[in-house]
Design an enzyme around this catalytic site. Structure first.
Site, short mmCIF file in Angstrom:
data_model
loop_
_atom_site.label_atom_id
_atom_site.label_comp_id
_atom_site.label_asym_id
_atom_site.label_seq_id
_atom_site.Cartn_x
_atom_site.Cartn_y
_atom_site.Cartn_z
N PRO A 2 0.82 -1.21 0.00
CA PRO A 2 0.00 0.00 0.00
C PRO A 2 0.86 1.26 0.00
O PRO A 2 1.93 1.29 0.60
CB PRO A 2 -0.79 -0.09 1.29
N PHE A 3 0.36 2.27 -0.69
CA PHE A 3 0.90 3.62 -0.58
C PHE A 3 -0.20 4.43 0.08
O PHE A 3 -1.32 4.47 -0.42
CB PHE A 3 1.27 4.19 -1.95
#
Length: 125
Positions: A2-3
């Protein structure tokens, strides 16, 4: 992988900001199987003049609202997404004490070939 981009009103104590980052990472690990050390998060603080929200969808929000924008591979199932939202609300409710009404989460899926993790290389293309 995830960002995550977090936006909130300025003035929260450092301990609260760290609890948000730590508990988001914990939720990613528990619900999405994110590996150890996979932390790509930013947090921005905004003064009142640059931070707006409404009470749409029957949710009464406060100035403690936290926007959380998460970009992940587009392989996540609806069940994983629901588990993630729930776990984020639980963990951030425990520490630093954010009400579930004050969490606004947007999750965007992106094809793996749209990511570069460094060196100017599309590792999954």
């Amino acid at each position: 992988m995830p960002f995550c981009q977090i936006s909130l009103r300025a003035g929260k104590p450092e301990a609260d900001r760290q609890a948000i980052l730590d508990n988001l990472y914990k939720a990613f690990r528990e619900t999405l199987g994110v590996p150890e050390g996979d932390q790509f998060m930013t947090m921005t603080e905004h003064d009142a003049a640059n931070f707006r929200y409404g009470n749409a969808f029957g949710v009464t929000r406060s100035d403690d609202l936290v926007y959380i924008a998460i970009t992940v591979f587009d392989t996540r199932t609806p069940e994983q997404k629901k588990a993630l939202y729930k776990r984020i609300a639980e963990l951030l409710g425990e520490s630093p004490g954010i009400r579930p009404e004050d969490l606004f989460i947007v999750l965007t899926g992106s094809a793996k070939e749209n990511w570069s993790f460094g060196h100017g290389v599309a590792q999954f293309a």
